[in-house]
Design an enzyme around this catalytic site. Structure first.
Site, PDB file in Angstrom:
ATOM      1  NE  ARG A 284      -4.153  -1.593   2.334  1.00 53.13           N
ATOM      2  CZ  ARG A 284      -4.425  -2.738   2.981  1.00 53.13           C
ATOM      3  NH1 ARG A 284      -3.536  -3.271   3.775  1.00 53.13           N
ATOM      4  NH2 ARG A 284      -5.586  -3.326   2.828  1.00 53.13           N
ATOM      5  CD  GLU A 409      -9.805  -2.130  -4.635  1.00 58.21           C
ATOM      6  OE1 GLU A 409      -9.797  -2.450  -3.443  1.00 58.21           O
ATOM      7  OE2 GLU A 409      -9.040  -1.276  -5.097  1.00 58.21           O
ATOM      8  CG  ASN A 432     -10.503  -5.094   3.021  1.00 58.89           C
ATOM      9  OD1 ASN A 432     -10.757  -6.227   3.401  1.00 58.89           O
ATOM     10  ND2 ASN A 432      -9.305  -4.547   3.154  1.00 58.89           N
ATOM     11  NE  ARG A 443     -12.340  -0.099   3.455  1.00 58.78           N
ATOM     12  CZ  ARG A 443     -11.243  -0.429   2.794  1.00 58.78           C
ATOM     13  NH1 ARG A 443     -11.213  -0.276   1.468  1.00 58.78           N
ATOM     14  NH2 ARG A 443     -10.193  -0.912   3.399  1.00 58.78           N
ATOM     15  CB  CYS A 480      -4.360  -8.382  -1.545  1.00 62.62           C
ATOM     16  SG  CYS A 480      -5.216  -7.112  -2.477  1.00 62.62           S
TER      17      CYS A 480
HETATM   18  C1  PEP Z   1      -9.324  -4.020  -0.314  1.00 65.86           C
HETATM   19  O1  PEP Z   1     -10.107  -3.131  -0.627  1.00 65.86           O
HETATM   20  O2  PEP Z   1      -9.677  -5.189  -0.010  1.00 65.86           O
HETATM   21  C2  PEP Z   1      -7.874  -3.769  -0.272  1.00 65.86           C
HETATM   22  C3  PEP Z   1      -7.014  -4.762  -0.131  1.00 65.86           C
HETATM   23  O3  PEP Z   1      -7.457  -2.498  -0.367  1.00 65.86           O
HETATM   24  P1  PEP Z   1      -7.634  -1.397   0.797  1.00 65.86           P
HETATM   25  O4  PEP Z   1      -8.115  -2.101   2.031  1.00 65.86           O
HETATM   26  O5  PEP Z   1      -6.298  -0.755   0.921  1.00 65.86           O
HETATM   27  O6  PEP Z   1      -8.679  -0.496   0.198  1.00 65.86           O
HETATM   28 MG    MG Z   2      -9.397  -1.364  -1.587  1.00 63.27          MG
END
Ligand code: PEP
Ligand code: MG
Length: 548
Positions: A284, A409, A432, A443, A480
Site C-alpha cells: 500500500r 474491488e 474489503n 466499510r 489481498c
Molecule cells: C481491499 O479493498 O480489499 C484492499 C485490499 O485495499 P484497501 O483495504 O487498501 O482499500
Molecule cells: Mg481497496
C-alpha cells in the site's frame, strides 16, 4: 437458561470464561460555575491534557501498524494548542475544568463529524481522549479495559486502540463486541493476537459482568450462561498459532498457495520477512503520501520502494499505485468535495486527469525495481472496466514495468473479469472494497458491519467469477483483502481457485497451519458449502462444522 447470540466470528477458537464488561462512556460532567477558581481549574485541565498525551504516547511507542497510527493521532488531539486555548477560555469564564474539557471537545467533535466519512470515524478516537482527560481530572479510573486479575472474555460496544494497547493477551480469552465488522479495529487486533472474537454481535451490551460465556468464533456464536454439557461438547481450544513451519503455503496434499504479506510501511516489511512471507501481495504505497501537503519527490519514492523491495530478492512484490480518496484522503491532491466520495474520484480515477502524479509514481517504482532483484509487479486500485484496464496497462508499460495487473474491488470488474484478464497480466481481489460495493455498505460503518463480510455468498460468487476467468486466461488471481487472513475462509478461497493469499504478516502462520491441515479436494468442497449457503453466518457455520 442459556441464550445464543450471533455475530461475525474472527478466528476458529472456542473459549469459555466470565464476561468482563468494558465501560466505554464517562458520565457527562455537570455544568456549573460555582466555586470554580479559574486559574487553578485552567492549570488542572492543562496538566490533565498533557498527562493523557503522555500516556497515549507511551501506548503508541509499543503499538504497531494501524493501532499506532490511531494512537499517534490521539496524541495530537490531546496536545492540540487550539483545544488547550479553548479549554482555558472556558475555565477563564468560570467553568470547572472537567466541564470545560467536555465542552471544548464537543466543539471539535462537531467539526470532525461534518468533515466526511473517514474523519467522522475518528470521532470515537477523539471521545476516548476526552474521556481519559475527564477521568484524570475527576480521579476516576480511565475508560477502557479494566485490569483482569483472572482470565476473562472482554465484552464491549467496540474496542479502541488505546483499550487494546494495554491489554494482557495472557488474560484475555476472547472478545465480544456489539459493533464492528471483519475489518474493524477489534477484528484486526483479535486476528493479530490470535484471540477468538465475535464482532457485530447484537445483544452483547445486555451481557452482565461475570456471566459465563462460551465463545465459538468458528460458528460466530456466543452462548450466554452455557450448560455444562454445552461446554463439554464444544470443547475449548484457543486459536493460538501452531508452531510455524515457515514452509511455502500448500494444502496437505501439496497444492501450492503463495502466502504473501500486505505491507503498509517499512515496519510491515520487516514483519513480513520474519513471518516467512513468500513475497508481498499488496504494497500500500499510501504510507508515503498520507498526511503530506506536498507530493513526495521521485527520489524519495524510489528510496522508499527500494527499502521494501530490497529484502525480497527473487520473490514477488506487488506494488499498488496510489489509492487516494474516500477512506484514504490525501491533502496534496485537493480532490473536489463530492457527495459520495466512495463512489467518486478515488483510486485509479483520482490519478487519471491529470495523470502526472501516477506517472511520477510509476517512474519511481520502475527505477526502484531496476535497483533491486525482487520480482516487481504493479497494479492499480479501483479498476472498473476494460477501458480503465487498458489505460493503466498502457501507462505502466510505458515505464517499462512488464507485469501489470488490476485490483478487482468493484463488482463490475469481477463480472467482466474475462475481458479484463484477456489484457491484464494478473488480478488481485480487494475483498474489503469488493464487499463494500457488492453490499452497498460503507466499510467504515460500525452498524453496517454485518454487510462488510467477505463470507457473504454474493462476495464469494464474485471471487469465483474472477478466479474462473483467471483459470481460463491462465493468469494468476489472488486475494489481498482481510478475507485472506481468516484461516477458514482461506480454505474456501483456495477451493474457489485462488492461487495466492496476501494478508497482514501476523496472520500468515495460522493460515499456513490451517491450509496444511486440509486437502485440496476438501477446499473445493468447503467452497461449495460456502457458496451454497444463504447468508454469511450460515456459510461460516457450515464451513466451521465441516472442518470440525
Ligand atoms: C481491499 O479493498 O480489499 C484492499 C485490499 O485495499 P484497501 O483495504 O487498501 O482499500
Ligand atoms: Mg481497496
Amino acid at each position: 437458561m442459556s441464550e445464543r447470540l450471533r455475530g461475525l466470528g474472527v478466528g476458529t477458537g472456542r473459549v469459555v470464561g466470565p464476561a468482563v464488561v468494558v465501560s466505554s462512556s464517562m458520565p457527562e460532567p455537570p455544568p456549573g460555575a460555582a466555586g470554580a477558581e479559574p486559574a487553578a481549574e485552567a492549570a488542572d485541565a492543562a496538566v490533565a491534557l498533557q498527562w493523557v498525551a503522555g500516556r497515549l504516547g507511551e501506548f503508541a511507542a509499543t503499538a504497531t501498524g494501524e493501532a499506532k497510527d490511531i494512537l499517534d493521532a490521539q496524541v495530537l488531539f490531546a496536545a492540540d494548542p487550539g483545544l488547550a486555548a479553548d479549554v482555558a477560555e472556558r475555565t477563564g469564564a468560570g467553568v470547572p475544568a472537567a466541564r470545560a474539557v467536555f465542552e471544548a471537545f464537543g466543539r471539535y467533535r462537531e467539526l470532525l463529524g461534518s468533515a466526511g466519512d473517514y474523519i467522522a470515524a475518528r470521532v470515537t478516537d477523539l471521545d476516548d481522549v476526552r474521556d481519559r482527560t475527564i477521568a484524570r481530572l475527576l480521579g476516576l479510573p480511565p475508560p477502557g479495559v479494566p485490569y483482569l486479575d483472572e482470565p476473562g472474555v472482554l465484552v464491549a460496544r467496540d474496542l479502541a486502540p488505546a483499550d487494546t494497547a494495554t491489554l494482557d493477551p495472557a488474560r484475555v480469552l476472547g472478545f465480544v463486541t456489539a459493533e464492528g465488522g471483519p475489518t474493524s479495529h477489534t477484528a484486526i487486533i483479535a486476528r493479530s493476537l490470535q484471540i477468538p472474537a465475535i464482532v457485530g454481535c447484537a445483544g452483547a451490551m445486555e451481557i452482565a459482568a461475570g456471566t459465563r460465556l462460551l465463545v465459538d468464533a468458528g460458528a460466530g456464536v456466543v452462548v450466554v450462561d452455557p450448560s455444562e454439557s454445552q461446554i463439554a461438547s464444544a470443547g475449548s481450544h484457543p486459536n493460538r498459532p501452531h508452531h510455524d513451519t515457515g514452509r511455502p503455503g500448500a494444502t496437505a496434499d501439496g497444492h501450492a498457495v503463495a502466502l504473501l504479506a500486505n505491507v503498509g510501511g517499512p515496519a510491515d516489511a520487516a514483519a513480513a520477512v520474519a513471518a516467512h512471507a513468500e513475497g508481498v501481495g499488496l504494497l500500500r504505497t499510501e504510507f508515503l503520501f498520507l498526511g503530506r501537503d506536498e507530493e513526495p519527490s521521485v527520489a524519495e519514492q524510489v528510496a522508499a520502494y527500494a527499502d521494501v523491495l530490497g529484502p525480497f530478492a527473487g520473490s514477488r512484490v506487488v506494488v499498488r499505485t496510489l489509492d487516494a480518496g474516500a477512506d484514504k484522503p490525501l491533502p496534496f491532491l485537493s480532490l473536489a468535495d463530492e457527495a459520495n466520495p466512495a463512489l467518486g474520484r478515488r483510486g485509479l480515477r483520482a490519478m487519471q486527469d491529470p495523470p502526472d502524479v501516477l506517472d511520477r509514481q510509476l517512474a519511481a517504482i520502475a527505477t526502484a525495481a531496476r535497483s533491486c532483484s525482487a520480482v516487481t509487479w504493479v497494479m492499480a486500485p479501483m479498476v472498473a472496466d476494460v477501458e480503465d484496464t487498458r489505460w493503466f496497462l498502457e501507462r505502466a508499460r510505458g515505464h517499462a514495468l512488464d507485469v501489470v495487473g488490476v485490483m478487482v474491488e468493484i463488482p463490475a470488474a469481477a463480472l467482466q473479469a474475462g475481458a479484463i484478464l484477456e489484457l491484464a497480466d494478473f488480478a488481485s481481489l480487494g475483498t474489503n472494497d469488493l464487499a463494500q460495493y457488492a453490499l452497498a455498505a460503507d466499510r467504515l460503518s460500525g452498524p453496517l458491519g454485518r454487510f462488510q463480510d467477505p463470507w457473504q455468498p454474493a462476495v464469494l460468487r464474485l471471487v469465483q467469477m474472477t478466479a474462473d476467468a483467471g483459470a481460463r486466461q491462465r493468469k494468476p488471481v489472488g486475494v489481498c483483502g482481510e478475507a485472506a487472513a481468516d484461516p477458514m475462509l482461506a480454505c474456501v478461497l483456495v477451493g474457489l481457485g485462488i492461487g495466492s493469499l496476501s494478508m497482514s504478516a501476523s496472520a500468515i502462520p495460522v493460515v499456513r497451519g490451517q491450509l496444511a491441515a486440509v486437502g485440496y479436494d476438501e477446499c473445493v468442497r468447503l467452497a461449495e458449502l460456502a457458496l451454497g449457503a444463504v447468508s454469511a453466518v450460515d456459510a461460516r457455520a457450515a464451513v466451521a462444522d465441516a472442518l470440525r
